[in-house]
Design an enzyme around this catalytic site. Structure first.
Site, PDB file in Angstrom:
ATOM      1  N   HIS A 106     -11.147  -2.399  -3.176  1.00 50.95           N
ATOM      2  CA  HIS A 106     -11.244  -1.682  -1.907  1.00 50.95           C
ATOM      3  C   HIS A 106     -12.299  -0.647  -2.102  1.00 50.95           C
ATOM      4  CE1 HIS A 106      -9.487   0.637  -5.520  1.00 50.95           C
ATOM      5  NE2 HIS A 106      -9.918   1.927  -4.846  1.00 50.95           N
ATOM      6  N   ASP A 131     -13.159   3.297  -1.412  1.00 50.24           N
ATOM      7  CA  ASP A 131     -12.006   4.608  -1.463  1.00 50.24           C
ATOM      8  C   ASP A 131     -11.886   5.145  -0.321  1.00 50.24           C
ATOM      9  OD1 ASP A 131     -11.345   4.311  -3.917  1.00 50.24           O
ATOM     10  OD2 ASP A 131     -13.336   5.831  -4.561  1.00 50.24           O
ATOM     11  N   HIS A 141     -14.464  -1.606  -5.293  1.00 48.24           N
ATOM     12  CA  HIS A 141     -14.174  -1.676  -6.676  1.00 48.24           C
ATOM     13  C   HIS A 141     -12.687  -2.025  -7.003  1.00 48.24           C
ATOM     14  CE1 HIS A 141     -13.380   2.357  -5.372  1.00 48.24           C
ATOM     15  NE2 HIS A 141     -12.728   2.385  -6.106  1.00 48.24           N
ATOM     16  N   ARG A 195     -11.214  11.471 -11.121  1.00 50.34           N
ATOM     17  CA  ARG A 195     -12.012  11.287 -10.168  1.00 50.34           C
ATOM     18  C   ARG A 195     -12.399  12.437  -9.189  1.00 50.34           C
ATOM     19  NH1 ARG A 195     -10.273   7.249  -5.475  1.00 50.34           N
ATOM     20  NH2 ARG A 195      -9.984   8.892  -4.305  1.00 50.34           N
TER      21      ARG A 195
HETATM   22  O1  LIG Z   1      -9.045   2.995 -12.524  1.00 47.69           O
HETATM   23  C1  LIG Z   1      -9.976   2.522 -12.120  1.00 47.69           C
HETATM   24  O2  LIG Z   1     -10.532   1.680 -12.842  1.00 47.69           O
HETATM   25  C2  LIG Z   1     -10.611   2.695 -10.727  1.00 47.69           C
HETATM   26  C3  LIG Z   1      -9.620   3.426  -9.887  1.00 47.69           C
HETATM   27  C4  LIG Z   1      -9.870   3.685  -8.618  1.00 47.69           C
HETATM   28  O3  LIG Z   1      -9.625   2.779  -7.641  1.00 47.69           O
HETATM   29  C5  LIG Z   1     -10.670   5.021  -8.052  1.00 47.69           C
HETATM   30  O4  LIG Z   1     -11.242   5.511  -9.168  1.00 47.69           O
HETATM   31  O5  LIG Z   1     -11.372   5.170  -6.917  1.00 47.69           O
HETATM   32 FE   LIG Z   2     -10.798   3.489  -5.897  1.00 46.91          FE
END
Ligand SMILES: O=C(O)CCC(=O)C(=O)O
Ligand SMILES: [Fe+2]
Length: 300
Positions: free
Chosen positions: A98, A100, A254, A269
């Site tokens: 996806h 974000d 990602h 994040r």
């Molecule tokens: O946990 C992860 O490696 C990625 C998670 C994710 O999609 C994000 O941080 O936006």
């Molecule tokens: Fe993500």
């Protein structure tokens, strides 16, 4: 004179940046170098940033632009603020490719992800370059996708709940995630506001191509997504605590590699506000459902 060292990690995407201690006190020159590395390599990695806590991560993120709130629907760490707590210890699975928050009209420009707890093995993250994915499409296909638009939403995906290891928990999570429904029509190819590059805008929140039957839409989305996620078009990062990854959310997709069972894995994040995407013909994305103004300002 550059003070940072930038070394590519994979052929088409990703670079490790060394020679900087991240925080809110970086000089304008260093921030400019970090921005350039980000625009060039799409995702950049910093090792050994164990000194950062939540406020240090936030102070660094603010140097890159205005922040969004943690998420349009998921509460922030501590109840308010800017940190989205990605804690997979409960077996939560967010393991599909996806970009974000593309269900709103102003997806983040960039995300800053910091590893807090990592499993002894597994739990890597993959990123894909959506600019090279576009560039490697045959010209006839590029002309086709240039004109398409797709509907993105955070609405329940019932198929996904049904196939989860723990459907009850998945349902509870999905209920929070979709507690306010957002739906936006985006161009399938957006023009990057800083580099002018054309970039594929699809991923897990894209449910259908506007104006096509479900079957044709699924086939086209799969065809393009196969280009995005081809291994040659990706980079994979093995996390250590204190690592920070920053990605250009306008030029990447990602996903986590969910191969760590129930072992603890936790990342924090913070996202930087983005603009409203614009297609090749100049038309911006349009809101179908939901108002994202409380989530994020629109970047100038
Ligand atoms: O946990 C992860 O490696 C990625 C998670 C994710 O999609 C994000 O941080 O936006
Ligand atoms: Fe993500």
């Amino acid at each position: 004179m550059p003070s940072l060292h930038v070394s590519p990690v994979a052929g088409r995407i990703g670079a490790e940046v060394t020679g900087v201690r991240l925080g809110g006190e970086l000089s304008a020159d260093v921030v400019a170098e970090i921005r350039l590395a980000l625009l060039t390599h799409k995702v950049i990695f910093f090792r050994g940033q164990e000194h950062l806590d939540e406020s240090g991560q936030e102070a660094f993120a603010r140097l890159l632009g205005e922040l969004t709130t943690a998420h349009p629907t998921v509460p922030a760490l501590g109840g308010n603020g800017h940190i989205l707590d990605l804690d997979y210890s409960g077996g939560q699975k967010v393991d599909r490719w996806h970009t974000d928050v593309t269900f709103v009209d102003r997806p983040p420009a960039a995300s800053v992800l910091r590893a807090v707890t990592v499993p002894p093995a597994g739990g890597d993250t993959l990123w894909a370059n959506t600019v090279t994915a576009y560039e490697y499409l045959p010209a006839d296909l590029r002309h086709l996708v240039d004109r398409l638009r797709a509907v993105h939403t955070n609405r329940f995906d019932y198929a996904r709940i049904a196939t989860s290891d723990d459907p009850e928990q998945e349902r509870a999570r999905a209920e929070v995630f979709a507690s306010t429904v957002f739906e936006t029509e985006h161009p399938v190819v957006r023009v990057h506001p800083e580099t002018g590059e054309r970039s594929i805008l699809l991923g897990d929140f894209a449910r259908r191509v506007a104006g096509l039957s479900a079957v044709t839409s699924d086939s086209i989305i799969r065809l393009i997504q196969d280009q995005v996620t081809a291994v040659e078009n990706t980079v994979r990062w093995r996390w250590a605590p204190g690592d920070v990854a920053v990605w250009d959310n306008r030029a990447t997709q990602h996903r986590v590699v969910h191969d760590f069972g129930g072992r603890p894995r936790r990342l924090h994040r913070i996202t930087i506000a983005g603009d409203v995407p614009v297609g090749v013909d100049g038309s911006p994305s349009t809101v179908l459902t939901g108002d994202a103004t409380a989530y994020s300002p629109v970047a100038a």
